[in-house]
Design a protein around this motif. Structure first.
Motif, PDB file in Angstrom:
ATOM      1  N   ASP A   1     -26.820   5.419 -13.504  1.00 21.54           N
ATOM      2  CA  ASP A   1     -27.971   4.272 -13.597  1.00 21.54           C
ATOM      3  C   ASP A   1     -27.485   3.507 -14.693  1.00 21.54           C
ATOM      4  OD1 ASP A   1     -29.780   5.755 -11.904  1.00 21.54           O
ATOM      5  OD2 ASP A   1     -30.822   6.701 -13.662  1.00 21.54           O
ATOM      6  N   HIS A   2     -28.148   2.278 -14.687  1.00 25.94           N
ATOM      7  CA  HIS A   2     -27.746   1.064 -15.301  1.00 25.94           C
ATOM      8  C   HIS A   2     -28.710   0.920 -16.507  1.00 25.94           C
ATOM      9  CE1 HIS A   2     -25.794  -1.125 -11.772  1.00 25.94           C
ATOM     10  NE2 HIS A   2     -25.231   0.119 -12.027  1.00 25.94           N
ATOM     11  N   ILE A   3     -28.105   0.833 -17.596  1.00 26.69           N
ATOM     12  CA  ILE A   3     -28.696   0.676 -18.889  1.00 26.69           C
ATOM     13  C   ILE A   3     -28.751  -0.633 -19.707  1.00 26.69           C
ATOM     14  CG2 ILE A   3     -29.414   1.459 -21.296  1.00 26.69           C
ATOM     15  CD1 ILE A   3     -28.635   4.254 -20.041  1.00 26.69           C
ATOM     16  N   ALA A   4     -29.628  -1.445 -19.562  1.00 24.88           N
ATOM     17  CA  ALA A   4     -29.303  -3.241 -19.983  1.00 24.88           C
ATOM     18  C   ALA A   4     -29.528  -3.080 -21.616  1.00 24.88           C
ATOM     19  CB  ALA A   4     -30.177  -3.844 -19.445  1.00 24.88           C
TER      20      ALA A   4
ATOM     21  N   VAL B   1     -25.146  -2.546 -19.125  1.00 27.64           N
ATOM     22  CA  VAL B   1     -25.387  -3.976 -18.570  1.00 27.64           C
ATOM     23  C   VAL B   1     -25.452  -4.649 -19.696  1.00 27.64           C
ATOM     24  CG1 VAL B   1     -26.689  -5.708 -17.115  1.00 27.64           C
ATOM     25  CG2 VAL B   1     -26.411  -3.037 -16.457  1.00 27.64           C
TER      26      VAL B   1
ATOM     27  N   LEU C   1     -32.047  -9.149 -14.998  1.00 28.00           N
ATOM     28  CA  LEU C   1     -32.879  -7.616 -15.141  1.00 28.00           C
ATOM     29  C   LEU C   1     -33.081  -7.199 -13.722  1.00 28.00           C
ATOM     30  CD1 LEU C   1     -35.143  -8.180 -18.194  1.00 28.00           C
ATOM     31  CD2 LEU C   1     -33.274  -6.690 -17.960  1.00 28.00           C
TER      32      LEU C   1
ATOM     33  N   SER D   1     -29.513  -6.532 -11.705  1.00 31.75           N
ATOM     34  CA  SER D   1     -28.630  -5.489 -12.310  1.00 31.75           C
ATOM     35  C   SER D   1     -29.329  -4.049 -11.820  1.00 31.75           C
ATOM     36  CB  SER D   1     -28.362  -5.407 -13.659  1.00 31.75           C
ATOM     37  OG  SER D   1     -29.644  -5.372 -14.445  1.00 31.75           O
ATOM     38  N   ARG D   2     -30.578  -3.914 -11.488  1.00 31.20           N
ATOM     39  CA  ARG D   2     -31.227  -2.848 -10.957  1.00 31.20           C
ATOM     40  C   ARG D   2     -31.258  -1.795 -12.361  1.00 31.20           C
ATOM     41  NH1 ARG D   2     -30.556  -0.610  -5.106  1.00 31.20           N
ATOM     42  NH2 ARG D   2     -32.728   0.157  -5.980  1.00 31.20           N
ATOM     43  N   SER D   3     -31.562  -2.492 -13.529  1.00 41.95           N
ATOM     44  CA  SER D   3     -31.499  -1.699 -14.656  1.00 41.95           C
ATOM     45  C   SER D   3     -32.694  -0.960 -14.947  1.00 41.95           C
ATOM     46  CB  SER D   3     -31.267  -2.587 -16.036  1.00 41.95           C
ATOM     47  OG  SER D   3     -30.190  -3.310 -15.855  1.00 41.95           O
ATOM     48  N   LYS D   4     -32.291   0.456 -15.078  1.00 37.02           N
ATOM     49  CA  LYS D   4     -33.623   1.415 -15.349  1.00 37.02           C
ATOM     50  C   LYS D   4     -34.277   1.357 -16.783  1.00 37.02           C
ATOM     51  CE  LYS D   4     -33.302   3.578 -11.140  1.00 37.02           C
ATOM     52  NZ  LYS D   4     -32.742   4.705 -11.182  1.00 37.02           N
TER      53      LYS D   4
ATOM     54  N   LEU E   1     -34.133  -0.987 -20.593  1.00 37.29           N
ATOM     55  CA  LEU E   1     -33.750  -1.913 -21.518  1.00 37.29           C
ATOM     56  C   LEU E   1     -33.775  -1.769 -22.841  1.00 37.29           C
ATOM     57  CD1 LEU E   1     -32.819  -5.133 -21.736  1.00 37.29           C
ATOM     58  CD2 LEU E   1     -35.289  -5.811 -21.674  1.00 37.29           C
TER      59      LEU E   1
ATOM     60  N   LEU F   1     -36.838  -1.437 -13.249  1.00 38.62           N
ATOM     61  CA  LEU F   1     -37.222  -0.997 -14.620  1.00 38.62           C
ATOM     62  C   LEU F   1     -38.323  -0.147 -15.139  1.00 38.62           C
ATOM     63  CD1 LEU F   1     -35.844  -1.964 -17.533  1.00 38.62           C
ATOM     64  CD2 LEU F   1     -37.495  -3.850 -17.541  1.00 38.62           C
TER      65      LEU F   1
END
Length: 541
Positions: free
Chosen positions: A64-67, A91, A106, A109-112, A114, A153
């Motif tokens: 998963d993506h974490i911004a 991210v 945001l 990037s499909r960040s889950k 932030l 998100l």
């Protein structure tokens, strides 16, 4: 093209594995030095593991993506390394982004998740900014957000605070991590491979929106081992590193220092005096400002004494020869000025000047590639290699090359050729001694204070303003920033526009370095058969 006389050994560990190794070998050694706080390798690793457990408790999965939306602050480091320990992809968003850039990155990037901070509220109120971007966040369940602007998100965590309406507080978020064992939480990080993505960094391209460069554990280490090998960075040494963590000039050297067991000095906002004091206090050996606006603030400061600062062994600055000579003359005797050519798509470093090269080589060229990297100059018209001395497009391939542009296969295919060569869009030539000479950009790009800025990105925003018929953006030379944007605008019929009105419309929507410093209004354009001739616009300045 010949290469640097350094080791070409490639990376064999993931980045979180390096942190774990250093925490075991030198737990009490300083690694990160901020004006009012420090972190040892052991402290950083312990805190990062807490974040990994909290990510698991939130229901995230490895991959998963974490911004992050933070400047160079102590709380950023455990979040970044915690994400890697967990097996997620950080991210690292530009902390200077405003509404338009944040909304795009945001969502794209499909960040889950932030993570942001309140620690610099006097300078930037990230809560207010995000409430403007994430419409409807107030009043929602902070652990299960539903935001139209960023549909993937699920939560925003607020460091250095108790949370806010719609935001999770850091302490409560980390406390939930106690429900998950460290062994379970870090399984994804242990299973990661060195060719997996270790960070997504958004960089301006020739399109109107930023592109997310996927860098890998291997590419970042391979690229930045060049720096550590050139300066022979040793465990316990210290490097001043003002470049932001969300830039390859921050995340890259930080990785090299991690691998070597060295420390770095940085701060959230550039203030020369406290940095000069820290450089002297810690007997800092290497200065890595990268760009002149950062270099001169320190080396021209009244407290920077050439005699007292003889512990300084090197300084990296990218600039023209006359500027390089001025900087070299300000350095202590024996300190070496270095230069490079780099880009995000090369994980930061493509070529570097040798430490023992004569000054003219270090001032007038961008050096040589490391042994794991190849560089060539290609005729952009024919696609054939240029002979030495002939300008063309600079291309490279090898250990530091980026993986892809996230979720953008067309841009990736246009940049990474079938045989692995990366097109830079920059002009260069190989001189008679085999060194790279950088000649500028082929792409319609500006470089404002070290930040890549696509003219098309600025144009896309201004074009949407009322009364704008057509806009073209070019760069204008600037003594401090190197280059600044200038907008040429043709008003639509009958519209009355002003320079101040255009600039005010950009404020808060575009990052400050992208806002035009000057606006010119035109009624006709210098044209080729089909396109505006931007070089002729530059002649009007």
């Amino acid at each position: 093209m010949k290469t640097l006389d350094i080791s070409g050994e490639l990376a064999c560990e993931t980045i979180p594995a390096i942190l774990a190794r250093q925490a075991a070998e030198r737990p009490d050694a300083l690694h990160a030095i901020f004006p009012h706080r420090t972190l040892t390798f052991g402290e950083l690793d312990r805190q990062a593991r807490l974040w990994a457990r909290a990510f698991a408790a939130q229901g995230l999965e490895p991959g998963d993506h974490i911004a992050t939306l933070m400047p160079n602050c102590p709380e950023w480091l455990p979040v970044y390394y915690g994400a890697l320990h967990f097996g997620a992809v950080p991210v690292v968003l530009n902390a200077r982004y405003k509404r338009q850039e944040l909304a795009y990155t945001l969502a794209h990037s499909r960040s889950k998740l932030l993570i942001t901070t309140t620690s610099i509220e006097d300078h930037v109120d990230f809560v207010a900014l995000l409430r403007d971007v994430l419409t409807g966040i107030a009043g929602q369940d902070a652990a299960q957000l539903q935001i139209d602007a960023a549909p993937d998100l699920r939560a925003v965590v607020l460091c250095e605070g108790d949370g806010a309406d719609g935001f999770l507080g850091e302490a409560a978020f980390l406390d939930r991590g106690k429900e998950v064992s460290e062994n379970v939480a870090m399984a994804g990080g242990r299973d990661a491979r060195i060719d997996d993505t270790s960070a997504i960094i958004y960089t301006s391209g020739t399109t109107s929106s930023p592109k997310g460069c996927e860098l890998t554990h291997a590419s970042v280490q391979n690229s930045w081992s060049t720096f550590s090998r050139i300066v022979d960075l040793a465990a316990g040494e210290t490097v001043w590193m003002p470049m932001p963590f969300f830039h390859t000039g921050g995340i890259g050297p930080m990785t090299a220092m991690l691998d070597r067991g060295a420390a770095f000095i940085t701060q959230a906002h550039y203030e020369p005096e406290p940095i000069v004091e820290l450089i002297e206090r810690h007997k800092t050996e290497h200065l890595y400002p990268g760009f002149p606006q950062l270099s001169f603030g320190v080396i021209e400061h009244p407290k920077f004494d050439r005699e007292r600062f003889k512990h300084v062994r090197s300084l990296l600055n990218v600039g023209p020869p006359a500027m390089q000579k001025k900087i070299q003359d300000l350095l202590p005797d024996g300190a070496v000025l270095l230069n490079l050519f780099g880009m995000t798509e090369g994980s930061g470093i493509v070529t570097f000047t040798p430490f023992d090269a004569p000054f003219p080589v270090r001032a007038e060229t961008s050096g040589l590639p490391p042994p794991h990297t190849q560089v060539r100059i290609i005729d952009p018209e024919t696609g054939q290699p240029c002979p030495d001395g002939t300008p063309g497009e600079l291309q490279f391939r090898g250990g530091g090359a980026f993986k892809s542009y996230y979720a953008d296969p067309e841009a990736t295919a246009a940049t990474i050729l079938a045989d692995g060569w990366v097109r830079t869009g920059d002009r260069g030539r190989i001189d008679e001694n085999g060194f790279l000479v950088f000649l500028g950009r082929i792409k319609d790009m500006l470089k404002v204070g070290g930040e890549n800025v696509a003219a098309a990105e600025i144009e896309a925003f201004i074009q949407g303003l009322p009364g704008v018929q057509l806009v073209q953006v070019i760069g204008m030379a600037d003594d401090r920033m190197g280059e600044v944007p200038v907008a040429f605008i043709e008003p639509s019929g009958g519209a009355v526009l002003s320079e101040q009105g255009i600039i005010e419309a950009c404020d808060g929507q575009l990052a400050r370095w992208k806002i035009p410093r000057r606006v010119e209004f035109v009624s006709e354009w210098p044209m080729s058969a089909t396109k505006v001739q931007k070089f002729r616009l530059a002649e009007l300045l």
